[in-house]
Design an enzyme around this catalytic site. Structure first.
Site, PDB file in Angstrom:
ATOM      1  N   ASP A 101     -41.870  -2.594 -33.913  1.00  0.00           N
ATOM      2  CA  ASP A 101     -41.839  -2.468 -32.457  1.00  0.00           C
ATOM      3  C   ASP A 101     -40.757  -3.380 -31.873  1.00  0.00           C
ATOM      4  O   ASP A 101     -40.399  -4.400 -32.469  1.00  0.00           O
ATOM      5  CB  ASP A 101     -43.187  -2.887 -31.848  1.00  0.00           C
TER       6      ASP A 101
HETATM    7  N1  URA Z   1     -47.800  -2.750 -36.441  1.00  0.00           N
HETATM    8  C1  URA Z   1     -47.544  -2.835 -35.124  1.00  0.00           C
HETATM    9  O1  URA Z   1     -48.431  -2.732 -34.311  1.00  0.00           O
HETATM   10  N2  URA Z   1     -46.275  -3.053 -34.740  1.00  0.00           N
HETATM   11  C2  URA Z   1     -45.246  -3.184 -35.598  1.00  0.00           C
HETATM   12  O2  URA Z   1     -44.112  -3.376 -35.181  1.00  0.00           O
HETATM   13  C3  URA Z   1     -45.527  -3.089 -36.973  1.00  0.00           C
HETATM   14  C4  URA Z   1     -46.808  -2.868 -37.363  1.00  0.00           C
END
Ligand code: URA
Length: 239
Positions: A101
């Site tokens: 993310d």
């Molecule tokens: N899980 C999440 O919620 N975000 C990420 O970036 C990676 C794994």
């Protein structure tokens, strides 16, 4: 090598997009338009896409410590900073393996090897990923236990995860928890903690299969050795 795979390996497009290029008549082999999706490219073939000759690149593999506030895709329609910005001086057409993310930091692989990227991200192969999450609330055995059994997110149960409580701050009611998972669903870690009533405030991926972030500050990257690549491949194949 099959023509769509060849184009994907050369960094032209994903295999699916490469098929579209072939169907559209944009691909020639030795000067003739190639519409056979099953065509096997032979050494010595001259492959062109829209009249530009394609050279198959040597496969390269990098590990990047992605800072927060960076998009893990090749481009962004809003022109925000992406992981590609760290690799501007690298000639190969690399791209990220899977996603982190925008507000998640940590370990992300970059490569121009489509087969490797598929192997790493395919749910069947279940590469182990370790995250450190700062969560709101007091994490304890009771509220974390469901994570070890699987919690329902987006209508489907997650595979059993392993947790370790790193820190509990009684006064601020915040905790730091390490979570090891073997899947890569969308926003998976945030959704898993949400499911047990501990919303994530900060998330970082610290390990991916046999790799960690030793020696890499946020924004830094390094090339993987052949040995590290084969360790990852073996881990994915369960060898
Ligand atoms: N899980 C999440 O919620 N975000 C990420 O970036 C990676 C794994």
């Amino acid at each position: 090598m099959r023509i769509n795979k060849y184009l994907a390996h050369a960094g032209v497009a994903s295999r699916r997009k490469a098929e579209e290029l072939i169907k559209a008549g944009d691909v020639t082999v030795n000067g003739d338009v190639m519409t056979d999706l099953a065509y096997q490219v032979k050494s010595g073939d001259t492959v062109e896409v829209k009249q530009t000759q394609i050279y198959k690149e040597e496969p390269v593999y990098y590990v990047l410590n992605k800072p927060r506030g960076v998009i893990s895709s090749v481009s962004d329609e809003k022109d925000r900073k992406t992981v590609m910005d760290f690799f501007r001086h690298i000639p190969e057409r690399i791209y990220p393996v899977g996603r982190l993310d925008w507000d998640t930091s940590g370990l992300i692989l970059m490569t121009n090897d489509g087969e490797f990227a598929n192997l790493m991200t395919h749910p069947r192969h279940e590469i182990e990923k370790v995250y450190i999450a700062k969560v709101e609330g007091q994490a304890n055995k009771e509220n974390l236990r469901p994570l070890t059994q699987g919690v329902k997110i987006d209508g489907r149960k997650t595979k059993p995860a392993i947790y370790q409580i790193i820190k509990q701050d009684i006064s601020t009611k915040k905790s730091v928890v390490q979570l090891t998972i073997h899947e890569g669903r969308n926003h998976q870690v945030k959704k898993m903690f949400e499911a047990v009533g501990l919303p994530v405030q900060k998330l970082s991926r610290v390990q991916y299969g046999t790799l960690d972030l030793t020696g890499l500050q946020p924004g830094e990257f390094r090339r993987l050795s052949k040995k590290e690549v084969s360790q990852l491949v073996n881990a994915a194949k369960g060898i």
